[in-house]
Structure formats: C-alpha cells, structure tokens
Design a protein around this motif. Structure first.
Motif, PDB file in Angstrom:
ATOM      1  N   TYR A  26       0.835  -1.206   0.000  1.00  0.00           N
ATOM      2  CA  TYR A  26       0.000   0.000   0.000  1.00  0.00           C
ATOM      3  C   TYR A  26       0.869   1.255   0.000  1.00  0.00           C
ATOM      4  CZ  TYR A  26      -3.375   3.475   1.629  1.00  0.00           C
ATOM      5  OH  TYR A  26      -4.159   4.598   1.760  1.00  0.00           O
ATOM      6  N   LEU A  27       1.814   1.339   0.919  1.00  0.00           N
ATOM      7  CA  LEU A  27       2.664   2.529   1.021  1.00  0.00           C
ATOM      8  C   LEU A  27       3.548   2.685  -0.210  1.00  0.00           C
ATOM      9  CD1 LEU A  27       3.498   4.905   2.750  1.00  0.00           C
ATOM     10  CD2 LEU A  27       5.182   3.443   3.892  1.00  0.00           C
ATOM     11  N   THR A  28       4.020   1.573  -0.773  1.00  0.00           N
ATOM     12  CA  THR A  28       4.836   1.640  -1.987  1.00  0.00           C
ATOM     13  C   THR A  28       4.028   2.207  -3.148  1.00  0.00           C
ATOM     14  OG1 THR A  28       6.134  -0.272  -1.264  1.00  0.00           O
ATOM     15  CG2 THR A  28       6.266   0.309  -3.591  1.00  0.00           C
ATOM     16  N   ILE A  29       2.758   1.813  -3.252  1.00  0.00           N
ATOM     17  CA  ILE A  29       1.891   2.329  -4.318  1.00  0.00           C
ATOM     18  C   ILE A  29       1.716   3.835  -4.182  1.00  0.00           C
ATOM     19  CG2 ILE A  29      -0.469   2.303  -5.229  1.00  0.00           C
ATOM     20  CD1 ILE A  29      -0.560  -0.688  -4.359  1.00  0.00           C
ATOM     21  N   VAL A  30       1.477   4.304  -2.962  1.00  0.00           N
ATOM     22  CA  VAL A  30       1.270   5.737  -2.737  1.00  0.00           C
ATOM     23  C   VAL A  30       2.527   6.526  -3.101  1.00  0.00           C
ATOM     24  CG1 VAL A  30       0.820   7.502  -0.994  1.00  0.00           C
ATOM     25  CG2 VAL A  30      -0.479   5.366  -0.958  1.00  0.00           C
ATOM     26  N   ILE A  31       3.685   6.066  -2.628  1.00  0.00           N
ATOM     27  CA  ILE A  31       4.945   6.769  -2.910  1.00  0.00           C
ATOM     28  C   ILE A  31       5.266   6.726  -4.405  1.00  0.00           C
ATOM     29  CG2 ILE A  31       7.440   6.732  -2.511  1.00  0.00           C
ATOM     30  CD1 ILE A  31       6.863   5.722   0.313  1.00  0.00           C
ATOM     31  N   ALA A  32       5.082   5.540  -5.023  1.00  0.00           N
ATOM     32  CA  ALA A  32       5.357   5.406  -6.461  1.00  0.00           C
ATOM     33  C   ALA A  32       4.436   6.313  -7.279  1.00  0.00           C
ATOM     34  CB  ALA A  32       5.189   3.956  -6.890  1.00  0.00           C
ATOM     35  N   SER A  33       3.183   6.452  -6.854  1.00  0.00           N
ATOM     36  CA  SER A  33       2.247   7.325  -7.570  1.00  0.00           C
ATOM     37  C   SER A  33       2.682   8.782  -7.498  1.00  0.00           C
ATOM     38  CB  SER A  33       0.836   7.175  -6.986  1.00  0.00           C
ATOM     39  OG  SER A  33       0.343   5.865  -7.168  1.00  0.00           O
ATOM     40  N   LEU A  34       3.165   9.198  -6.322  1.00  0.00           N
ATOM     41  CA  LEU A  34       3.653  10.576  -6.169  1.00  0.00           C
ATOM     42  C   LEU A  34       4.871  10.819  -7.058  1.00  0.00           C
ATOM     43  CD1 LEU A  34       3.287  10.992  -2.292  1.00  0.00           C
ATOM     44  CD2 LEU A  34       1.876  12.064  -4.069  1.00  0.00           C
ATOM     45  N   ILE A  35       5.780   9.830  -7.117  1.00  0.00           N
ATOM     46  CA  ILE A  35       6.950   9.953  -7.986  1.00  0.00           C
ATOM     47  C   ILE A  35       6.515   9.971  -9.455  1.00  0.00           C
ATOM     48  CG2 ILE A  35       9.116   8.872  -8.703  1.00  0.00           C
ATOM     49  CD1 ILE A  35       9.352   7.707  -5.906  1.00  0.00           C
ATOM     50  N   TYR A  36       5.521   9.156  -9.788  1.00  0.00           N
ATOM     51  CA  TYR A  36       4.953   9.116 -11.144  1.00  0.00           C
ATOM     52  C   TYR A  36       4.486  10.509 -11.561  1.00  0.00           C
ATOM     53  CZ  TYR A  36       3.629   5.267 -14.333  1.00  0.00           C
ATOM     54  OH  TYR A  36       3.590   4.351 -15.346  1.00  0.00           O
ATOM     55  N   ILE A  37       3.701  11.138 -10.690  1.00  0.00           N
ATOM     56  CA  ILE A  37       3.149  12.469 -10.981  1.00  0.00           C
ATOM     57  C   ILE A  37       4.273  13.482 -11.162  1.00  0.00           C
ATOM     58  CG2 ILE A  37       1.730  14.339 -10.051  1.00  0.00           C
ATOM     59  CD1 ILE A  37       0.142  12.095  -8.539  1.00  0.00           C
ATOM     60  N   LEU A  38       5.275  13.421 -10.275  1.00  0.00           N
ATOM     61  CA  LEU A  38       6.414  14.333 -10.368  1.00  0.00           C
ATOM     62  C   LEU A  38       7.179  14.123 -11.664  1.00  0.00           C
ATOM     63  CD1 LEU A  38       8.426  16.373  -9.152  1.00  0.00           C
ATOM     64  CD2 LEU A  38       9.557  14.437  -8.023  1.00  0.00           C
ATOM     65  N   ALA A  39       7.461  12.870 -12.013  1.00  0.00           N
ATOM     66  CA  ALA A  39       8.242  12.564 -13.217  1.00  0.00           C
ATOM     67  C   ALA A  39       7.531  13.047 -14.479  1.00  0.00           C
ATOM     68  CB  ALA A  39       8.515  11.062 -13.296  1.00  0.00           C
ATOM     69  N   LEU A  40       6.229  12.781 -14.573  1.00  0.00           N
ATOM     70  CA  LEU A  40       5.472  13.215 -15.751  1.00  0.00           C
ATOM     71  C   LEU A  40       5.385  14.735 -15.819  1.00  0.00           C
ATOM     72  CD1 LEU A  40       2.644  10.532 -15.639  1.00  0.00           C
ATOM     73  CD2 LEU A  40       4.351  10.779 -17.434  1.00  0.00           C
ATOM     74  N   GLY A  41       5.262  15.371 -14.653  1.00  0.00           N
ATOM     75  CA  GLY A  41       5.248  16.831 -14.629  1.00  0.00           C
ATOM     76  C   GLY A  41       6.572  17.409 -15.112  1.00  0.00           C
ATOM     77  N   LEU A  42       7.684  16.788 -14.696  1.00  0.00           N
ATOM     78  CA  LEU A  42       9.000  17.239 -15.156  1.00  0.00           C
ATOM     79  C   LEU A  42       9.194  16.986 -16.645  1.00  0.00           C
ATOM     80  CD1 LEU A  42      11.274  16.081 -12.183  1.00  0.00           C
ATOM     81  CD2 LEU A  42      10.640  18.425 -12.789  1.00  0.00           C
ATOM     82  N   LEU A  43       8.660  15.856 -17.145  1.00  0.00           N
ATOM     83  CA  LEU A  43       8.716  15.595 -18.589  1.00  0.00           C
ATOM     84  C   LEU A  43       8.014  16.706 -19.363  1.00  0.00           C
ATOM     85  CD1 LEU A  43       8.060  11.769 -19.169  1.00  0.00           C
ATOM     86  CD2 LEU A  43      10.096  13.058 -19.801  1.00  0.00           C
ATOM     87  N   ALA A  44       6.822  17.070 -18.897  1.00  0.00           N
ATOM     88  CA  ALA A  44       6.071  18.137 -19.561  1.00  0.00           C
ATOM     89  C   ALA A  44       6.827  19.463 -19.484  1.00  0.00           C
ATOM     90  CB  ALA A  44       4.691  18.270 -18.916  1.00  0.00           C
ATOM     91  N   PHE A  45       7.419  19.740 -18.324  1.00  0.00           N
ATOM     92  CA  PHE A  45       8.162  20.994 -18.154  1.00  0.00           C
ATOM     93  C   PHE A  45       9.388  21.038 -19.058  1.00  0.00           C
ATOM     94  CE2 PHE A  45      11.543  23.377 -15.921  1.00  0.00           C
ATOM     95  CZ  PHE A  45      10.942  24.644 -15.932  1.00  0.00           C
ATOM     96  N   SER A  46      10.056  19.888 -19.243  1.00  0.00           N
ATOM     97  CA  SER A  46      11.268  19.855 -20.076  1.00  0.00           C
ATOM     98  C   SER A  46      10.970  20.245 -21.522  1.00  0.00           C
ATOM     99  CB  SER A  46      11.915  18.471 -20.026  1.00  0.00           C
ATOM    100  OG  SER A  46      11.136  17.505 -20.734  1.00  0.00           O
ATOM    101  N   THR A  47       9.746  19.985 -21.986  1.00  0.00           N
ATOM    102  CA  THR A  47       9.389  20.344 -23.363  1.00  0.00           C
ATOM    103  C   THR A  47       9.236  21.849 -23.545  1.00  0.00           C
ATOM    104  OG1 THR A  47       6.992  20.179 -23.006  1.00  0.00           O
ATOM    105  CG2 THR A  47       8.156  18.159 -23.589  1.00  0.00           C
ATOM    106  N   LEU A  48       9.092  22.577 -22.434  1.00  0.00           N
ATOM    107  CA  LEU A  48       8.900  24.025 -22.511  1.00  0.00           C
ATOM    108  C   LEU A  48      10.212  24.789 -22.488  1.00  0.00           C
ATOM    109  CD1 LEU A  48       5.916  24.348 -19.972  1.00  0.00           C
ATOM    110  CD2 LEU A  48       5.819  24.054 -22.456  1.00  0.00           C
ATOM    111  N   LEU A  49      11.323  24.098 -22.186  1.00  0.00           N
ATOM    112  CA  LEU A  49      12.622  24.760 -22.157  1.00  0.00           C
ATOM    113  C   LEU A  49      13.038  25.151 -23.568  1.00  0.00           C
ATOM    114  CD1 LEU A  49      14.538  22.519 -19.584  1.00  0.00           C
ATOM    115  CD2 LEU A  49      13.516  24.774 -19.208  1.00  0.00           C
TER     116      LEU A  49
END
Length: 578
Positions: free
Chosen positions: A117-140
C-alpha cells in the motif's frame, strides 16, 4: 459462563464487530488480514470486488499514462530532441529494457520494507512528479532553428532534465505495477471457495483494464503529441495519475492489508535456509532420511523435491535448539521459490517472440500498401491496437463462457490450471510466428514479381491487412499466457513475496527483449558476411525475415517442450491447482 459471554461482547464492540459477525457464529472474519487501522476485517464489509474496482481503475490510469509516453517516445527523440534514428532507437531500447526489470527492485522494496500500500502511494507521487518534469522539459528553449540537421538541436539542460525525468518515470512504474496488481489480488481470500473463484476472475479483468487503458492512451495521447503539444501530451498523464491516486486513497477503508507479524523478513528466512543447507553440505543422505522419519511431517511428495534444502533442518553439532536450525515451514517456503525458476526459464522463448510485435512486425507493415480510401495511409504501428482489441473482446468471453464450461468438466475453480493456460498461449504464439513467416514469404515473392527488391522505399502491392492474422493470434496468445503468468507467479509465491512474484512475470518480457536484441545481433553477423545482406537487412526486400521467424518458431517450440516437461513435474505450492 456468563462472564465469558460478556467478555466476548466487549471484544466485539472494541473491533466494531456484531455478535452475528463473530468467528464463533459465522466465521465472517478473514484470517491473516486486517484493515487500515490494523483491526480484524469483516468479510462482508471489506475486500473482494468492492476494493478491486478501485485498484483496477488505478491500473487503467497507470497504463494510459505509461503507454501514452512510451509508445511515441521515439518520435519525440527524433523530433524535438533532434536525435538520429539510430541513437533514438538505442535510447528507447535501453529505457524499455530497464523499465521492464525495475519492477524487481520495486517489488523487493515493497515486500522487504514498505509494504504494498505505502509503496503504491509513494510510487504514484513519484509518477506524478516525473510526468510533470517531462512536460516541463518540453517548454525549455532549444536551438533547433540554428542547428545542423544531423546534430541535436536541444539545449543540454533540456536533454538532461528530459532523461532524468524519463528514468524517474521508469523507476516509479517499477514500484507501482507489481504492487498494485499484488495488492488487488490480496483483496480475495484464497481459503474461501467463492473468493477463490473471484480471484481467478480478477486476473482476467485486470488484464482487460490494462489493455483498455494502454489502447486509449496510445490513440489519444499520440494524436495530442503529434498534432497539438508535447507538453500537453506529457502533462495530461500527470493529471490522470493525480486523479488515480485520489481514487486509490478513497478505497482505503475497504482494503484488506496483510497482518503484521513478528516473524523474520521473508528474504531473511529464505536466505537463512540456503545458508544453513550450504553449511551442512557434508550431511549424509542417511542423516537427512533419519531426521525426516523422526519428524513424520515430511513424508509428502513436495518435500522430496530439492531434498538438499532439507539439510537446513539439521545442525552440525546435532543440537535442535530454537534458532540453530530452520523450521519445516521455512524450508518448504524456500522450495516454493526455487520451484518457480525452471518455469521462469522455460518461458523466455515466449518472451523473445513477444518482443517482435513492436519491432519486426512493424517493419513488415511499413513496406506494404497501407492506404484506406484515396487519401489516408494507416500507420504501420497502428495494427498493434488490434492486439489490445482482441484481448478486450476475448477476456469477457473467456471469463463468462469458457471458464464456467471447462469448470463443469475439470472441477477446477479457474476451469483449467494456471500452467495449462500458459501452455495454451505458448502454443498459439508458435502458430502466430509460423503465420508471420508465411505472410513474409508471400510479401517477398510479391516484391520480386514487381521488381521492387532493390527499392526499399517502394510500397509492395500487398495490403497490410495480410498481417492482421498474426496480430490477432498474438493477442489471443496473451489472453492465455500473460494472464496465466500473472496468476501463477502471484499464487505460487510465499505470501510475503507476492510482489516479487508479479515482478518475475514482468521480467520474462524484459529479459525477452534483451535476448531478442542479442539474437538479432548474432543473426546479422552470421548471415550478413562478405558484404552480403543478411536475414535482417535495412532493405528487408533483400533480407529474409521469414527465415528469422522460422528460427524463432523453433526456439519457441523448444521452450514449449521444456515447459511441458517442467509443468508435468511441477508441484503446486498451494492446496489447490488453479
């Protein structure tokens, strides 16, 4: 007597359990499971499908995000990042292989330390962060306007941030994927006949949701990325994963969690067995037999398998004190894990064949007539969607028609056993490679007839729909083999290592990709000597991919016979053979 009844009532009130829910009345508590507050869970108010719906929804969102990025990754690398096709293909292959093996790391972290359960929650937060950074990298900002066509036009900061985000994304899915599926299966009690049937059905509908999410992600996000914005194409999955996390958290009060015990960590227990067995390597068979006879509980078939581990039951000095030797349960647990290795190895042939769907199948289609009407050409990669559609159609048929029909004959809850299901899928995959080889032979013959052998960019006058049967067979094989592997590796792993079991199933695909690349390299060097085009040529009209397909057919057939031998001798670790 009166005092005992009053005491029982007080206990039930503390756990919010009515007298009708007492295990002394109707056995409505689930053994070995607790709720989010570490209290015993009531069967009628927790787990099963009421929890599984939340978890399947999360998997649909996760696959939507993952395939929405990975399926079109090479287009972004060769486009906005300005990489060459060879460099981009190499980067995609390395990333895909790494992403397929990272679930082993995520599963280890979950089973050894954090819990699912805790691994899923932490992995989901990292997922959201990683995808957000991917989107941000396209704006550079990039330097595409002034770049030479053969060089990368992206700034160093953009490239670094993109790949950092991409591998963070892979790490997140490595923790997310095996744990979500294992946690979903945990919601069904294997000791309850009805829930045992539902659990087998869960794996079918789980794969249904997985394919539905990936198919939608490929169609929707690839269109947005190609025609609207890469930032939007990477940002939408981040938002979807945010909603998925909220859905997962909203089901917390219904979930069943594994009961916490003071036992040693499963990895420590199993490792201790191997260490003790190695330490007692000089123990004679007669000493082991004498101990087994004295024990009285080791006289069953599975204890005679891997008997060298029974040495862990003995101590070199003859003592039998607590802590000096391993218990029978620990030895059998180690055997259960060891028993899975031959099955895993026998499945690697299928993993190699599975890798061709996203590589050589597409190369075939790219040379064929893909026109629909007078103005639209179907992308060669689009035929992969027929695999997902096949699975989406066949899984409900399998679960609602085939399983009840075979169950009435075999009396097995899942209709056929897990290994029978896997074997059926492997056989279908063998047929799919034969069909692919025959179609490729036909395509080469057509290219020769029209004088197109020396024209790699010309369209062979042969409709791409000729490839449809091999895609449909590949999808049908997945319904049996992939779903069967998920259920098998989950079910046969010790309870503390369920996530590792599912990671093993995923590693079959990951190792299969690496082995496929290695095999292609060998075939190229072996068949392409003295400047001659080999079987796998840049101009596939001069190559012989059909020969390579026949080679894969032989490899998969050999693996199939090994699998049959292993399956016939396999002893199920549970009391049932689903």
């Amino acid at each position: 007597m009166t005092h005992g009844i009053l005491k029982l009532k007080r206990v039930n009130r503390l756990h919010h359990v009515d007298m009708d829910d007492s295990p002394l009345v109707n056995n409505n508590l689930v053994n070995g499971a607790v709720d989010y507050k570490n209290r015993p869970v009531i069967r009628s108010k927790s787990g099963c499908w009421r929890s599984a719906y939340f978890i399947i929804s999360v998997e649909v969102a996760e696959r939507f995000a993952y395939y929405g990025v990975s399926s079109n990754l090479i287009t972004y690398l060769t486009g906005p990042l300005g990489q060459s096709t060879a460099t981009a293909a190499e980067n995609v292959n390395v990333w895909s292989g790494t992403a397929s093996l990272l679930p082993l790391v995520g599963a280890f972290i979950a089973d050894a330390f954090l819990g699912r359960y805790l691994t899923i929650v932490i992995a989901s937060l990292i997922y959201i962060l990683a995808l957000g950074l991917l989107a941000f990298s396209t704006l550079l900002p990039s330097n595409c306007e002034n770049a030479v066509s053969t060089s990368s036009c992206s700034s160093q900061l953009q490239v670094i941030l993109f790949f950092l985000s991409l591998y963070l994304f892979a790490f997140a899915q490595g923790g997310h994927k095996p744990c979500v599926q294992a946690f979903g299966a945990d919601q069904f009690d294997a000791d309850n006949p009805e829930e045992r049937k539902a659990k087998s059905s869960f794996f079918n509908w789980w794969y249904f949701g997985l394919c539905a999410g990936s198919t939608i992600g490929i169609f929707v996000l690839s269109y947005i990325q190609d025609n609207l914005s890469w930032g939007l194409g990477f940002g939408i999955p981040s938002i979807i994963m945010g909603f998925a996390l909220l859905i997962f958290l909203s089901g917390t009060m219904t979930y069943r969690f594994g009961e916490k015990t003071e036992d040693k960590n499963a990895f420590v227990r199993i490792g201790h067995v191997f260490v003790k067995a190695a330490w007692n390597c000089r123990t004679t068979p007669s000493e082991i037999s004498a101990h087994e006879q004295a024990c009285g509980t080791l006289h069953h078939q599975d204890s005679q398998e891997f008997r060298f581990l029974n040495k862990a039951l003995l101590s070199p000095d003859g003592s039998n004190e607590d802590g000096t030797v391993c218990s029978i349960a620990e030895v059998e647990e180690a055997k259960a894990v060891l028993r899975l290795i031959p099955v895993w190895v026998s499945l690697l042939g299928y993993g190699i064949v599975f890798a061709q769907i996203s590589t050589l199948f597409i190369k075939q289609g790219a040379t064929m007539d893909r026109s629909i009407g007078s103005s639209f050409d179907l992308p060669a990669a689009a035929l992969q969607s027929f695999i997902g559609l096949t699975i989406v159609i066949l899984i409900p048929i399998y679960d609602t028609i085939l399983v009840p029909l075979t169950r009435s004959i075999t009396k097995t809850p899942s209709g056929i056993t897990m290994l029978q299901r896997i074997g059926t899928g492997i056989f279908i995959s063998i047929v799919s490679m034969v069909v692919a080889a025959v179609v490729e032979t036909k395509r080469l013959k057509t290219a020769r007839e029209y004088g197109l052998v020396d024209h790699p960019n010309a369209k062979v006058p042969m409709k791409i729909w000729w490839l449809l049967p091999q895609y449909l067979l590949a999808g049908t094989g997945e319904v049996f083999t992939m779903v069967g592997m998920q259920e098998f590796f989950y079910d046969q792993m010790p309870s503390d290592l369920k996530s590792i079991g599912l990671a093993l199933y995923l590693s079959v695909v990951g190792i299969g990709n690496f082995l496929s690349s290695f095999l292609i390299s060998i075939v190229e060097k072996t068949t392409g000597r003295n400047g001659q085009d080999g079987w796998i040529s840049d101009n596939i009209n001069q190559g012989h991919i059909d020969y390579f397909y026949y080679l894969l057919t032989g490899i998969n057939a050999g693996s199939f016979f090994i699998f049959i031998y292993v399956a016939k001798s396999y002893i199920y670790g549970q009391r049932r053979a689903l």
